[in-house]
Design a protein around this motif. Sequence first.
Motif, short mmCIF file in Angstrom:
data_model
loop_
_atom_site.label_atom_id
_atom_site.label_comp_id
_atom_site.label_asym_id
_atom_site.label_seq_id
_atom_site.Cartn_x
_atom_site.Cartn_y
_atom_site.Cartn_z
N THR A 20 -4.86 -11.60 0.07
CA THR A 20 -4.34 -12.67 0.93
C THR A 20 -2.88 -12.45 1.34
OG1 THR A 20 -3.66 -14.00 -0.99
CG2 THR A 20 -5.88 -14.37 -0.12
N SER A 21 -2.25 -11.38 0.87
CA SER A 21 -0.88 -11.11 1.29
C SER A 21 -0.68 -9.61 1.47
CB SER A 21 0.14 -11.66 0.27
OG SER A 21 0.12 -10.88 -0.92
N LEU A 22 0.35 -9.28 2.26
CA LEU A 22 0.64 -7.88 2.54
C LEU A 22 2.13 -7.69 2.72
CD1 LEU A 22 0.24 -7.11 6.30
CD2 LEU A 22 -0.50 -9.32 5.41
N HIS A 23 2.61 -6.48 2.38
CA HIS A 23 3.99 -6.11 2.67
C HIS A 23 4.05 -4.60 2.88
CE1 HIS A 23 3.86 -5.38 -1.72
NE2 HIS A 23 4.77 -4.43 -1.46
N TYR A 24 5.18 -4.15 3.41
CA TYR A 24 5.34 -2.75 3.81
C TYR A 24 6.01 -1.95 2.70
CZ TYR A 24 6.66 1.30 6.68
OH TYR A 24 6.82 2.56 7.19
N SER A 25 5.54 -0.71 2.53
CA SER A 25 6.16 0.21 1.58
C SER A 25 6.43 1.53 2.27
CB SER A 25 5.23 0.43 0.37
OG SER A 25 5.72 1.47 -0.46
N LYS A 26 7.59 2.12 2.00
CA LYS A 26 7.92 3.42 2.60
C LYS A 26 7.13 4.56 1.96
CE LYS A 26 12.62 2.18 4.02
NZ LYS A 26 14.06 2.49 3.90
N GLN A 27 6.55 4.30 0.80
CA GLN A 27 5.74 5.31 0.12
C GLN A 27 4.26 5.04 0.40
OE1 GLN A 27 7.01 7.94 -1.41
NE2 GLN A 27 9.09 7.20 -1.04
N PRO A 28 3.65 5.81 1.29
CA PRO A 28 2.25 5.54 1.64
C PRO A 28 1.33 5.80 0.45
CG PRO A 28 2.97 7.63 2.61
CD PRO A 28 4.20 6.98 2.02
N SER A 29 0.30 5.00 0.35
CA SER A 29 -0.69 5.19 -0.70
C SER A 29 -1.67 6.27 -0.29
CB SER A 29 -1.43 3.87 -0.97
OG SER A 29 -2.09 3.44 0.22
N HIS A 30 -2.37 6.82 -1.27
CA HIS A 30 -3.38 7.85 -0.98
C HIS A 30 -4.70 7.16 -0.70
CE1 HIS A 30 -5.64 11.55 -1.10
NE2 HIS A 30 -6.46 11.01 -2.01
N CYS A 31 -5.16 7.29 0.53
CA CYS A 31 -6.44 6.69 0.90
C CYS A 31 -7.13 7.60 1.90
CB CYS A 31 -6.25 5.29 1.49
SG CYS A 31 -5.09 5.22 2.87
N LEU A 84 0.81 -0.13 3.96
CA LEU A 84 0.69 -1.55 3.65
C LEU A 84 0.15 -1.74 2.24
CD1 LEU A 84 -0.70 -3.22 6.91
CD2 LEU A 84 1.64 -3.24 6.02
N ILE A 85 0.79 -2.63 1.50
CA ILE A 85 0.37 -2.96 0.15
C ILE A 85 -0.25 -4.35 0.19
CG2 ILE A 85 1.06 -3.22 -2.25
CD1 ILE A 85 1.45 -0.40 -1.09
N LEU A 86 -1.51 -4.46 -0.22
CA LEU A 86 -2.21 -5.74 -0.23
C LEU A 86 -2.25 -6.29 -1.65
CD1 LEU A 86 -5.28 -4.99 2.09
CD2 LEU A 86 -2.91 -5.49 2.72
N SER A 87 -2.22 -7.60 -1.75
CA SER A 87 -2.31 -8.24 -3.06
C SER A 87 -3.74 -8.11 -3.60
CB SER A 87 -1.92 -9.71 -2.96
OG SER A 87 -2.82 -10.39 -2.09
N SER A 109 0.26 2.74 12.89
CA SER A 109 1.30 1.77 12.55
C SER A 109 0.80 0.84 11.47
CB SER A 109 1.74 0.98 13.79
OG SER A 109 0.65 0.30 14.37
N ALA A 110 1.71 0.04 10.90
CA ALA A 110 1.42 -0.75 9.70
C ALA A 110 0.61 -1.99 10.07
CB ALA A 110 2.71 -1.13 8.99
N GLU A 111 -0.68 -1.80 10.30
CA GLU A 111 -1.56 -2.88 10.74
C GLU A 111 -2.74 -3.03 9.78
OE1 GLU A 111 -1.86 -2.41 15.42
OE2 GLU A 111 -1.80 -0.45 14.42
N VAL A 112 -3.32 -4.23 9.80
CA VAL A 112 -4.53 -4.51 9.03
C VAL A 112 -5.22 -5.69 9.70
CG1 VAL A 112 -3.39 -6.08 7.41
CG2 VAL A 112 -5.49 -4.90 6.72
N VAL A 113 -6.54 -5.74 9.58
CA VAL A 113 -7.27 -6.91 10.08
C VAL A 113 -8.00 -7.55 8.91
CG1 VAL A 113 -7.54 -6.03 12.43
CG2 VAL A 113 -9.30 -5.52 10.71
N SER A 161 8.16 -4.91 6.98
CA SER A 161 9.12 -5.53 6.07
C SER A 161 8.57 -5.49 4.66
CB SER A 161 9.40 -6.99 6.50
OG SER A 161 10.14 -7.66 5.50
N SER A 162 9.47 -5.35 3.70
CA SER A 162 9.06 -5.36 2.29
C SER A 162 8.79 -6.78 1.80
CB SER A 162 10.14 -4.71 1.42
OG SER A 162 11.37 -5.41 1.56
N HIS A 163 9.21 -7.79 2.61
CA HIS A 163 8.90 -9.18 2.26
C HIS A 163 7.48 -9.50 2.72
CE1 HIS A 163 13.03 -9.89 1.06
NE2 HIS A 163 13.44 -9.38 2.22
#
Length: 467
Positions: free
Chosen positions: A309-320, A302-305, A330-334, A449-451
């Motif tokens: 306040t916004s999020l979208h999905y990326s097939k390339q996971p970030s390093h965290c 998940l890519i956060l702004s 799964s692609a979740e966030v709270v 979704s990437s949107h």
Amino acid sequence: MIMSLPEEDLTCPVCCDIFTDPVLLSCSHSFCRGCLKRCWDSGLRECPVCRKRASKSSPPCNLALKNVCEALLQVRRQSSVEEEMMNCNLHGEKLKLFCLVDKQPICVVCQSSKLHKTHDCSPIEEAVLDCKDELTISLKILQDKLDSLKHIQRNSEDMFGYIKSQVLSTQRIIKDQFEQLHQILYEEESARLAAVKKEEEEKTARTKERIKDISAEVQSLRETISIIQEQLKENDMVLLKTFKDTQDRCRSIAFGSNSMSGLLIDVTKHLSNLKYTVLEKMLAHVDITSVTLDPNTAHPCLILSDDLTSLHYSKQPSHCPDNPERFHMSAEVVAMTALGSGSHRWVVETGRNQDWLLGVVSLSVRRNVEISARPEYGFWTLCFRDGAFRAMTSPPTTLTLSTTPKQIKVQLEYNKGTVSFFDNVNDTLIYTFKHTFTETLFPYFYTQSSHPLRIMPEKVLFTMLRQ
């Protein structure tokens, strides 16, 4: 092979004892170096056996004979130690039993004594097998614990770099937003940068301390494992005599908590509603969101702004880092906002996103395993996938809507026990969950979704109260 040689072949003709540092004369006779020297010091330089004259040079060491003699002496010493180990120190009897209560080998006289009379015992042969099995199990447990601690240690070390990247990212965002507020906000900007720096120092110090504790545990485990490995190489009686102490050492090892919770930079604290907190200085209207995403919980895909306040999905996971707060499966966030009582509402703009879940989730939901988004597992969510809306009940309830909402309002009435979803444009009710809540809840978001999904801002008006 050593024991097959006649002992007289290994005996010095002078001292009649096993050779010590034997030397070889040209006549092929061997003597202890010290014995030969004493003979030559008191008489002629000749062989004490055959009287053949010896050369003036020092006789060479009979290395082969020396090695054989030293090996024989070693065997004798070991046999003596083993024989001593096999006998009871108190009664001199052979140790034939193992006390299962005191965890030590005993003789038949010991068994009849008051000290062991009521204790269960087993034959030495059986005890050796049982003790080896038990030590092997303990060794496996300790090795698994060591592997686990090494993993935590590596993850803790990885956090240093990630904390630094969080600090740099957070500082960049703060600077960008403060530039929008112009020079009047300079003092506020400086204060917040200092707060981030202070938290970096605190979190880094805590992480270093945790790594130090883990390193100490790792060293302790390594030492204990080394001791057990050496005990398993010893002869049976040595193993049995030291078994109780070794087991006591294993049990005395106290492991600290493996939790790494709370070590990451609290990004939300520094960025949440940043502009709103300085509205009194601006005396103007600004946007505010009642719900702010928590990046420390976001799945790596998940890519956060920047404003969270916004999020979208990326097939390339970030390093965290693999911190406990993060969703891993799964692609979740709270959101950071904890909902424990009262009424709460927020609006999410779904736009062209065709794969999402929105709602609330319990604090206790496990984040490192895959769980169905159902009320019995702590999820109260609305789903949009494959062009269909579903309330994620058990089983899911398919919903028929006349139009596809582009803005979803989520409304939680915690005390009344309802979670409702509305089409925000016309305020039409989509579905309501009913439940008696007992845990803290958090706003929940999922998408593949990437949107983007975007939490819509609210307008806040300031009014001046005059006395």
